[in-house]
Write a protein that holds these residues in place. Structure first.
Motif, PDB file in Angstrom:
ATOM      1  N   THR A   1     -31.124  29.000  29.781  1.00  0.00           N
ATOM      2  CA  THR A   1     -31.609  29.483  31.060  1.00  0.00           C
ATOM      3  C   THR A   1     -32.075  30.925  30.893  1.00  0.00           C
ATOM      4  N   ASP A   2     -33.143  31.283  31.577  1.00  0.00           N
ATOM      5  CA  ASP A   2     -33.693  32.630  31.445  1.00  0.00           C
ATOM      6  C   ASP A   2     -32.902  33.657  32.237  1.00  0.00           C
ATOM      7  N   ASN A   3     -32.173  33.218  33.273  1.00  0.00           N
ATOM      8  CA  ASN A   3     -31.407  34.131  34.111  1.00  0.00           C
ATOM      9  C   ASN A   3     -29.930  34.059  33.735  1.00  0.00           C
ATOM     10  N   PRO A   4     -29.127  35.103  34.088  1.00  0.00           N
ATOM     11  CA  PRO A   4     -27.685  34.993  33.892  1.00  0.00           C
ATOM     12  C   PRO A   4     -27.166  33.730  34.578  1.00  0.00           C
ATOM     13  N   VAL A   5     -26.300  32.976  33.900  1.00  0.00           N
ATOM     14  CA  VAL A   5     -25.897  31.680  34.434  1.00  0.00           C
ATOM     15  C   VAL A   5     -25.138  31.809  35.745  1.00  0.00           C
ATOM     16  N   VAL A   6     -24.506  32.961  35.998  1.00  0.00           N
ATOM     17  CA  VAL A   6     -23.800  33.115  37.268  1.00  0.00           C
ATOM     18  C   VAL A   6     -24.773  33.014  38.436  1.00  0.00           C
ATOM     19  N   GLU A   7     -26.004  33.565  38.260  1.00  0.00           N
ATOM     20  CA  GLU A   7     -26.990  33.494  39.335  1.00  0.00           C
ATOM     21  C   GLU A   7     -27.501  32.068  39.509  1.00  0.00           C
ATOM     22  N   VAL A   8     -27.727  31.366  38.396  1.00  0.00           N
ATOM     23  CA  VAL A   8     -28.198  29.985  38.474  1.00  0.00           C
ATOM     24  C   VAL A   8     -27.144  29.099  39.127  1.00  0.00           C
ATOM     25  N   GLY A   9     -25.862  29.302  38.756  1.00  0.00           N
ATOM     26  CA  GLY A   9     -24.792  28.503  39.335  1.00  0.00           C
ATOM     27  C   GLY A   9     -24.673  28.690  40.837  1.00  0.00           C
ATOM     28  N   LEU A  10     -24.775  29.936  41.295  1.00  0.00           N
ATOM     29  CA  LEU A  10     -24.696  30.199  42.730  1.00  0.00           C
ATOM     30  C   LEU A  10     -25.882  29.595  43.473  1.00  0.00           C
ATOM     31  N   SER A  11     -27.058  29.641  42.884  1.00  0.00           N
ATOM     32  CA  SER A  11     -28.236  29.107  43.566  1.00  0.00           C
ATOM     33  C   SER A  11     -28.162  27.586  43.686  1.00  0.00           C
ATOM     34  N   ILE A  12     -27.617  26.892  42.677  1.00  0.00           N
ATOM     35  CA  ILE A  12     -27.470  25.438  42.760  1.00  0.00           C
ATOM     36  C   ILE A  12     -26.578  25.065  43.933  1.00  0.00           C
ATOM     37  N   ALA A  13     -25.426  25.741  44.054  1.00  0.00           N
ATOM     38  CA  ALA A  13     -24.521  25.447  45.165  1.00  0.00           C
ATOM     39  C   ALA A  13     -25.179  25.744  46.511  1.00  0.00           C
ATOM     40  N   SER A  14     -26.008  26.784  46.543  1.00  0.00           N
ATOM     41  CA  SER A  14     -26.644  27.176  47.804  1.00  0.00           C
ATOM     42  C   SER A  14     -27.612  26.129  48.327  1.00  0.00           C
ATOM     43  N   TYR A  15     -28.141  25.257  47.460  1.00  0.00           N
ATOM     44  CA  TYR A  15     -29.083  24.247  47.910  1.00  0.00           C
ATOM     45  C   TYR A  15     -28.460  23.315  48.952  1.00  0.00           C
ATOM     46  N   THR A  16     -27.178  23.014  48.825  1.00  0.00           N
ATOM     47  CA  THR A  16     -26.550  22.024  49.719  1.00  0.00           C
ATOM     48  C   THR A  16     -25.533  22.626  50.679  1.00  0.00           C
ATOM     49  N   TYR A  17     -25.088  23.856  50.410  1.00  0.00           N
ATOM     50  CA  TYR A  17     -24.045  24.442  51.246  1.00  0.00           C
ATOM     51  C   TYR A  17     -24.480  24.614  52.702  1.00  0.00           C
ATOM     52  N   GLY A  18     -25.758  24.896  52.937  1.00  0.00           N
ATOM     53  CA  GLY A  18     -26.221  25.080  54.305  1.00  0.00           C
ATOM     54  C   GLY A  18     -26.055  23.822  55.132  1.00  0.00           C
ATOM     55  N   ALA A  19     -26.393  22.671  54.544  1.00  0.00           N
ATOM     56  CA  ALA A  19     -26.244  21.405  55.260  1.00  0.00           C
ATOM     57  C   ALA A  19     -24.778  21.083  55.503  1.00  0.00           C
ATOM     58  N   LEU A  20     -23.915  21.339  54.513  1.00  0.00           N
ATOM     59  CA  LEU A  20     -22.487  21.047  54.666  1.00  0.00           C
ATOM     60  C   LEU A  20     -21.859  21.921  55.747  1.00  0.00           C
ATOM     61  N   LEU A  21     -22.063  23.221  55.657  1.00  0.00           N
ATOM     62  CA  LEU A  21     -21.488  24.112  56.666  1.00  0.00           C
ATOM     63  C   LEU A  21     -22.128  23.867  58.027  1.00  0.00           C
ATOM     64  N   GLY A  22     -23.444  23.621  58.038  1.00  0.00           N
ATOM     65  CA  GLY A  22     -24.124  23.363  59.300  1.00  0.00           C
ATOM     66  C   GLY A  22     -23.573  22.149  60.021  1.00  0.00           C
ATOM     67  N   ALA A  23     -23.200  21.100  59.274  1.00  0.00           N
ATOM     68  CA  ALA A  23     -22.625  19.903  59.893  1.00  0.00           C
ATOM     69  C   ALA A  23     -21.296  20.225  60.568  1.00  0.00           C
ATOM     70  N   PHE A  24     -20.463  21.048  59.901  1.00  0.00           N
ATOM     71  CA  PHE A  24     -19.190  21.438  60.503  1.00  0.00           C
ATOM     72  C   PHE A  24     -19.417  22.243  61.781  1.00  0.00           C
ATOM     73  N   LEU A  25     -20.329  23.220  61.724  1.00  0.00           N
ATOM     74  CA  LEU A  25     -20.580  24.053  62.899  1.00  0.00           C
ATOM     75  C   LEU A  25     -21.233  23.253  64.020  1.00  0.00           C
ATOM     76  N   LEU A  26     -22.062  22.276  63.667  1.00  0.00           N
ATOM     77  CA  LEU A  26     -22.664  21.421  64.689  1.00  0.00           C
ATOM     78  C   LEU A  26     -21.576  20.665  65.447  1.00  0.00           C
ATOM     79  N   GLY A  27     -20.590  20.163  64.705  1.00  0.00           N
ATOM     80  CA  GLY A  27     -19.495  19.454  65.347  1.00  0.00           C
ATOM     81  C   GLY A  27     -18.652  20.346  66.236  1.00  0.00           C
ATOM     82  N   LEU A  28     -18.515  21.617  65.854  1.00  0.00           N
ATOM     83  CA  LEU A  28     -17.696  22.542  66.621  1.00  0.00           C
ATOM     84  C   LEU A  28     -18.429  23.135  67.818  1.00  0.00           C
ATOM     85  N   LEU A  29     -19.732  23.393  67.665  1.00  0.00           N
ATOM     86  CA  LEU A  29     -20.469  24.159  68.670  1.00  0.00           C
ATOM     87  C   LEU A  29     -21.298  23.307  69.628  1.00  0.00           C
ATOM     88  N   VAL A  30     -21.767  22.144  69.174  1.00  0.00           N
ATOM     89  CA  VAL A  30     -22.652  21.312  70.005  1.00  0.00           C
ATOM     90  C   VAL A  30     -21.889  20.053  70.412  1.00  0.00           C
TER      91      VAL A  30
END
Length: 504
Positions: free
Chosen positions: A396-425
Motif C-alpha cells: 500500500t502506498d499510504n501508512p496502513v493505519v490510514e488505509v485500515g481506518l478508511s476501510i472501516a469508515s465505508y460502512t460505519y456510517g450506515a451501522l451507526l445511522g441505523a442505530f440513531l434512526l431507531g432511537l430518534l425517528v
C-alpha cells in the motif's frame, strides 16, 4: 546472538495460547463464550478495548505517520474520546437494558430480523477487510526479521502461522480468554515500545528535541489545511473522529461485545471512557517514537534506507539497531498487538454469525449446547477466511493505519445511522431502515472512490476518510426519516411489540 530474538518470539507464541486457556476456565454455556457471563473486571476490559482498537497499525504505522508528517494524528484521539462519552451514556444503557450479547440484537428488537441480518453481514465483511489489513501489517516486521536469518517466507505463510497460534485460545476460551490475553499483550507491546524509545533517546544528539521542534514535527493542531480533503485538519479529525468512535464503539460488535462482558453498566462505562484516555497516551507515545526516528535517520526517505514500504521503518530500526533479545521482545509485542485484534475479531465474528444470523434463520431455536458448539466451529471457519483476506494485501502506498481506518469508515456510517434512526425517528420501520442502510453503503462508496474535491493547493483529492462516517450517518437519517413520513405518526405499522418496547 540474533538467534536469541527467535527464541523470545517462539516462547511468546507458545506462552500466549497456553496462558489464554489457563485464564479462561471452562466454557459451560454460550453466554460464557460470548460475554464471559458478564463477570470480567472493567480495567481488563478497558485494556482489551485498547489492544483490539490500536493493534499492529499503531505499533508500526503511527510512528511512520509522525516520521513523514507531524503530531496532527493525535487530533483523532480527541474526537475518539468525545465519541466514547456519547456511546457510554446513550447506547450502552440500551444494550444492558435488553440483556444483549450482540450489538445488532438491538436492531432486531427495534426493526426486525431483516435489518439485524443486514447489519451483521455488513459487520462481517468490514471486519474481514479492516482486520485482514491489520494481519498483513503484522507480517511486515516478521518478514524483515526472518529475512535477516535467510528464512524467506511469503506474507500469507506468516499470516497462517500467526492465525494458527491465535485460534487455539480463542476456540477454547471464548471472550474471557480473549480479554485476559489482550490485557497482557497490551502491557507487552507498550512496555516494549517504551524500552525502544528509551534506547533510541540515548542514540540521538543532545539538541535533537529543539531541532525537531524547529522543523515543525511537533505540530498538534492543524487549522490551515483543507477540512474537505485533509484527514488531519482540526475540524475533520475531531468531528470525524468523534462520529467514528461512536460507530466503532457503539455499533461495531468487535468493541460492544467486550463492553457487554463487564459486570454492570457502570463498569462498562468506566472501561469505555478510560480506554479513550489510554488510547490518547498510546498514540502520543508512538508519535513521539516516530519523531525520534526522524531525528535518528536525519529525515531520510524510507526508500533511501533500502525499505520497500514506509511502514517497514520502525521494524527496520527494531531489527537492526536494538540489542539482541530486546528486538525479539519488540517483535513479540507487534505479534501481541496483532493477536489481540485477531482473537477479538474471531470471537466477535463467531458471536454475530450465531446470534444474529443462525438463530434468526432457524425456525426453532437450538439448545444452548448446540449454540456453544456452533460458535466454536465458526471460530475455526473465520480463522481460515481471515488468512485468505489478509493475504490479498501485498502493498500500500499510504501508512496502513490510514488505509485500515478508511476501510472501516465505508460502512460505519450506515451501522451507526441505523442505530440513531431507531432511537430518534419513532415512526421509522424496518423497510425504511433497510433501504436507508443500503443507500448509505452505496453513497459512501461512491463518495470515497468516485468523486474528488479541490485540495486547497490547486489540485484534486478524495474526501478525507474521517468524513465518511458522519456523511453516512446523515444519509441514513435523511433517507430513513423521509421514508418514514409515509406512515401516520401514531401507527406502529410493521413494528413488532419488542420493537415498540425498544423505542419507549
Amino acid at each position: 546472538m540474533r538467534s536469541l530474538d527467535l527464541v523470545v518470539i517462539g516462547l511468546y507464541l507458545v506462552a500466549m495460547p497456553a496462558l489464554g486457556m489457563l485464564l479462561s476456565g471452562r466454557q459451560r454455556t454460550s453466554k460464557d463464550y460470548f460475554v464471559g457471563s458478564r463477570q470480567l473486571p472493567w480495567w481488563a476490559v478497558c485494556f482489551s478495548v485498547v489492544a483490539t482498537e490500536t493493534s499492529t497499525l499503531t505499533v508500526i504505522s503511527v510512528p511512520t505517520v509522525a516520521y513523514l508528517g507531524t503530531f496532527t494524528y493525535l487530533q483523532l484521539a480527541i474526537g475518539y474520546l468525545i465519541g466514547r462519552l456519547v456511546v457510554a451514556f446513550v447506547l450502552l444503557p440500551k444494550y444492558y437494558a435488553g440483556n444483549l450479547v450482540s450489538a445488532y440484537e438491538f436492531l432486531g428488537q427495534r426493526f426486525g430480523s431483516g435489518l439485524q441480518g443486514t447489519a451483521s453481514v455488513t459487520f462481517l465483511l468490514t471486519r474481514l477487510l479492516a482486520d485482514g489489513l491489520r494481519l498483513f501489517a503484522t507480517a511486515i516486521p516478521v518478514k524483515v526479521i526472518l529475512d535477516s536469518f535467510n528464512i524467506h517466507l511469503a506474507y500469507w505463510q506468516i499470516i497462517a502461522i500467526l492465525a494458527a497460534f491465535t485460534v487455539v485460545y480463542t476456540y477454547f476460551g471464548g471472550i474471557r480468554a480473549v480479554v485476559w490475553v489482550d490485557a497482557i499483550q497490551m502491557v507487552v507491546y507498550v512496555g516494549g515500545a517504551i524500552a525502544a524509545g528509551a534506547i533510541l533517546a540515548t542514540r540521538l544528539p543532545g539538541d535533537w528535541l529543539a531541532t525537531t521542534a524547529a522543523e515543525g514535527k511537533f505540530e498538534l493542531l492543524d487549522f490551515t489545511s483543507s477540512p474537505v480533503t485533509n484527514q488531519y485538519a482540526f475540524i475533520t479529525a475531531v468531528v470525524g473522529g468523534a462520529v467514528f468512535a461512536m460507530a466503532s464503539h457503539g455499533a461495531d460488535q468487535l468493541m460492544v461485545q467486550r463492553l457487554l462482558a463487564c459486570r454492570d453498566l457502570r463498569d462498562s462505562q468506566k472501561a469505555l471512557i478510560a480506554s479513550g484516555f489510554v488510547v490518547m497516551l498510546q498514540f502520543a507515545l508512538f508519535l513521539f517514537i516516530g519523531s525520534m526516528l526522524w531525528s535518528f535517520f536525519r529525515g531520510a526517505d524510507p526508500q533511501q534506507l533500502g525499505l520497500s514500504s514506509d511502514d517497514e521503518l520502525f521494524p527496520y530500526f527494531i531489527v537492526n539497531e536494538l540489542p539482541t533479545g530486546l528486538s525479539g521482545l519488540l517483535i513479540a509485542g507487534i505479534l501481541a498487538a496483532a493477536m489481540s485484534t485477531l482473537s477479538s475479531s474471531l470471537n466477535s465474528l463467531s458471536t454475530s454469525t450465531v446470534s444474529d444470523l443462525y438463530q434468526r434463520l432457524r425456525r426453532t431455536p437450538g439448545s444452548d449446547s448446540q449454540v456453544l458448539s456452533l460458535a466454536k466451529v465458526w471460530t475455526l471457519v473465520w480463522a481460515v477466511v481471515f488468512v485468505g483476506f489478509a493475504s490479498m494485501f501485498t502493498s500500500t502506498d499510504n501508512p496502513v493505519v490510514e488505509v485500515g481506518l478508511s476501510i472501516a469508515s465505508y460502512t460505519y456510517g450506515a451501522l451507526l445511522g441505523a442505530f440513531l434512526l431507531g432511537l430518534l425517528v419513532r415512526r421509522a420501520r424496518q423497510s425504511d431502515a433497510v433501504v436507508a442502510f443500503l443507500v448509505t453503503l452505496g453513497g459512501v462508496l461512491y463518495l470515497a472512490l468516485g468523486i474528488t474535491f479541490p485540495d486547497g493547493e490547486g489540485g484534486q483529492a478524495a474526501l478525507a476518510f474521517p468524513w465518511y462516517t458522519p456523511v453516512g450517518v446523515l444519509i441514513t437519517l435523511v433517507v430513513g426519516g423521509l421514508l418514514s413520513l409515509r406512515r401516520p405518526k401514531e401507527g406502529l405499522g410493521e413494528a413488532t411489540e419488542p420493537a415498540k418496547a425498544a423505542t419507549e
